[in-house]
Design an enzyme around this catalytic site. Structure first.
Site, PDB file in Angstrom:
ATOM      1  N   ASN A   9       0.870  -1.176   0.000  1.00 48.58           N
ATOM      2  CA  ASN A   9       0.000   0.000   0.000  1.00 48.58           C
ATOM      3  C   ASN A   9       0.905   1.224   0.000  1.00 48.58           C
ATOM      4  O   ASN A   9       1.525   1.535   1.017  1.00 48.58           O
ATOM      5  CB  ASN A   9      -0.898  -0.037   1.245  1.00 48.58           C
ATOM      6  CG  ASN A   9      -1.724   1.224   1.409  1.00 48.58           C
ATOM      7  OD1 ASN A   9      -1.776   2.062   0.497  1.00 48.58           O
ATOM      8  ND2 ASN A   9      -2.365   1.371   2.545  1.00 48.58           N
ATOM      9  N   TRP A  10       0.959   1.895  -1.126  1.00 48.75           N
ATOM     10  CA  TRP A  10       1.886   3.039  -1.243  1.00 48.75           C
ATOM     11  C   TRP A  10       1.370   4.280  -0.534  1.00 48.75           C
ATOM     12  O   TRP A  10       2.092   5.249  -0.378  1.00 48.75           O
ATOM     13  CB  TRP A  10       2.139   3.353  -2.733  1.00 48.75           C
ATOM     14  CG  TRP A  10       2.862   2.276  -3.466  1.00 48.75           C
ATOM     15  CD1 TRP A  10       3.333   1.083  -2.974  1.00 48.75           C
ATOM     16  CD2 TRP A  10       3.228   2.293  -4.858  1.00 48.75           C
ATOM     17  NE1 TRP A  10       3.952   0.361  -3.962  1.00 48.75           N
ATOM     18  CE2 TRP A  10       3.904   1.083  -5.131  1.00 48.75           C
ATOM     19  CE3 TRP A  10       3.041   3.200  -5.902  1.00 48.75           C
ATOM     20  CZ2 TRP A  10       4.396   0.763  -6.395  1.00 48.75           C
ATOM     21  CZ3 TRP A  10       3.526   2.895  -7.173  1.00 48.75           C
ATOM     22  CH2 TRP A  10       4.192   1.685  -7.410  1.00 48.75           C
ATOM     23  N   LYS A  11       0.124   4.278  -0.134  1.00 45.80           N
ATOM     24  CA  LYS A  11      -0.488   5.453   0.505  1.00 45.80           C
ATOM     25  C   LYS A  11      -0.225   6.698  -0.372  1.00 45.80           C
ATOM     26  O   LYS A  11      -0.216   6.583  -1.584  1.00 45.80           O
ATOM     27  CB  LYS A  11       0.017   5.597   1.942  1.00 45.80           C
ATOM     28  CG  LYS A  11      -0.151   4.282   2.733  1.00 45.80           C
ATOM     29  CD  LYS A  11       0.089   4.403   4.202  1.00 45.80           C
ATOM     30  CE  LYS A  11      -0.130   3.059   4.871  1.00 45.80           C
ATOM     31  NZ  LYS A  11      -0.004   3.094   6.315  1.00 45.80           N
ATOM     32  N   GLU A  97      -6.573   4.393   8.006  1.00 50.77           N
ATOM     33  CA  GLU A  97      -6.467   5.842   7.773  1.00 50.77           C
ATOM     34  C   GLU A  97      -7.771   6.398   7.202  1.00 50.77           C
ATOM     35  O   GLU A  97      -8.125   7.555   7.456  1.00 50.77           O
ATOM     36  CB  GLU A  97      -5.255   6.134   6.871  1.00 50.77           C
ATOM     37  CG  GLU A  97      -3.945   5.957   7.653  1.00 50.77           C
ATOM     38  CD  GLU A  97      -2.822   5.307   6.900  1.00 50.77           C
ATOM     39  OE1 GLU A  97      -2.818   5.332   5.657  1.00 50.77           O
ATOM     40  OE2 GLU A  97      -1.927   4.738   7.560  1.00 50.77           O
ATOM     41  N   SER A 213       3.818  -2.295  10.239  1.00 54.09           N
ATOM     42  CA  SER A 213       5.277  -2.310  10.411  1.00 54.09           C
ATOM     43  C   SER A 213       5.923  -3.630   9.986  1.00 54.09           C
ATOM     44  O   SER A 213       6.885  -4.093  10.601  1.00 54.09           O
ATOM     45  CB  SER A 213       5.651  -1.957  11.850  1.00 54.09           C
ATOM     46  OG  SER A 213       5.239  -0.628  12.158  1.00 54.09           O
ATOM     47  N   GLY A 234       3.126  -1.158   4.266  1.00 56.12           N
ATOM     48  CA  GLY A 234       3.104   0.270   3.975  1.00 56.12           C
ATOM     49  C   GLY A 234       4.506   0.785   3.697  1.00 56.12           C
ATOM     50  O   GLY A 234       5.025   0.692   2.581  1.00 56.12           O
ATOM     51  N   GLY A 235       5.157   1.294   4.708  1.00 58.35           N
ATOM     52  CA  GLY A 235       6.465   1.932   4.539  1.00 58.35           C
ATOM     53  C   GLY A 235       7.488   1.078   3.804  1.00 58.35           C
ATOM     54  O   GLY A 235       8.214   1.580   2.924  1.00 58.35           O
TER      55      GLY A 235
HETATM   56  P1  13P Z   1       3.255   0.264   7.691  1.00 55.33           P
HETATM   57  O1  13P Z   1       3.799  -1.004   7.065  1.00 55.33           O
HETATM   58  O2  13P Z   1       3.979   1.486   7.252  1.00 55.33           O
HETATM   59  O3  13P Z   1       3.132   0.120   9.172  1.00 55.33           O
HETATM   60  O4  13P Z   1       1.746   0.450   7.126  1.00 55.33           O
HETATM   61  C1  13P Z   1       0.882  -0.624   7.176  1.00 55.33           C
HETATM   62  C2  13P Z   1      -0.335  -0.276   6.423  1.00 55.33           C
HETATM   63  O5  13P Z   1      -1.108   0.582   6.817  1.00 55.33           O
HETATM   64  C3  13P Z   1      -0.588  -0.975   5.159  1.00 55.33           C
HETATM   65  O6  13P Z   1      -1.863  -0.739   4.694  1.00 55.33           O
END
Ligand code: 13P
Length: 256
Positions: A9-11, A97, A213, A234-235
């Site tokens: 998920n690149w957000k 989010e 994470s 995510g990150g």
């Molecule tokens: P992180 O891996 O940055 O904690 O984010 C997880 C996430 O929200 C994936 O949708």
């Protein structure tokens, strides 16, 4: 049979060039792997170009959100048909989010799930508790409420298009990962809820991803837990250096 799925998920990150380059790196790495599926969720405006770069490969491309309405005067929204039109085959619904920053309710998520299915999109439905809720012993209640609120009334056939992502809010973007035991307990509980809502066959067939994470250093431990069928990252999904080793870790998991 549940093939592990690793999704990024690149957000609201990366730009067009970086996104297309990253997608190309993930696509070609995935082509050399067996026993794992991959997906990436770029920002809306990059989906078309990223999807073109991934066309005809095993790497799915999806939207991070979808409008709960079909068409019309909904300024700023993107419909399921539009997502399909630019090459998306899947969509995230109910990411924490969206729930916590933009106030999305389970009712809203339920509408979005139905709109996505009606548009021919697969759905990755995100659920998970906040730290306050965990500390208050409400993890199971929160997950159950979110699952019932979003999935109630779907058919067992619909469930073939649904993946669940358990993402404890306190572990997202914080560097604080749920332990394999904590995540495993939540996943087993989620599977039980699916069995109650539908039946055991649906519960056994539905993939439940862990998110929060996930990184190369903890992916193998998390993915070795029997009820964890992949990761929503995510990150660590923003660079090939971090994301590709997580895909590799998933290939070590036996298909369940
Ligand atoms: P992180 O891996 O940055 O904690 O984010 C997880 C996430 O929200 C994936 O949708």
């Amino acid at each position: 049979m549940r093939t592990p799925l690793v999704a990024g998920n690149w957000k609201m990150n990366l730009d067009r060039r970086a996104g297309v380059d990253l997608a190309a790196a993930v696509r070609s790495h995935l082509e050399g792997l067996e026993g794992v599926e991959g997906a990436i969720y770029p920002p809306f405006v990059y989906i078309e170009e990223v999807a073109r770069a991934c066309a005809g490969t095993a790497l799915a491309v999806g939207g991070q959100d979808i409008c709960d309405q079909e068409v019309g005067a909904f300024t700023g929204e993107v419909s399921g048909a539009m997502l399909r039109d630019v090459g998306a085959t899947t969509v995230l619904v109910g990411h924490s989010e969206r729930r916590h920053v933009y106030g999305e309710t389970d009712e809203k998520c339920a509408l979005k799930v139905r709109r996505a299915l009606a548009s021919g999109l697969k759905v990755c439905l995100c659920i998970g508790e906040t730290l306050e809720q965990r500390d208050a012993g409400q993890t199971e209640k929160v997950c159950s409420t979110q699952l019932h609120g979003s999935l109630n009334g779907l058919s067992t056939e619909d469930m073939g298009q649904i993946t669940i992502a358990y993402e404890p809010v306190w572990a997202i973007g914080t560097g604080q990962t749920a332990s394999p035991d904590q995540a495993g307990a939540a996943h087993a509980y989620v599977r039980g809820v699916l069995s109650g809502l539908f039946n055991q066959a649906v519960a056994d067939a539905t993939r439940i991803l862990y998110g929060g994470s996930v990184k190369p250093s903890n992916a193998a431990d998390l993915l070795s837990v029997p009820d964890i069928d992949g990761a929503l990252v995510g990150g660590a999904a923003l660079t090939a250096d971090n994301f590709l080793p997580i895909l590799d870790a998933a290939t070590e998991v036996r298909v369940r």
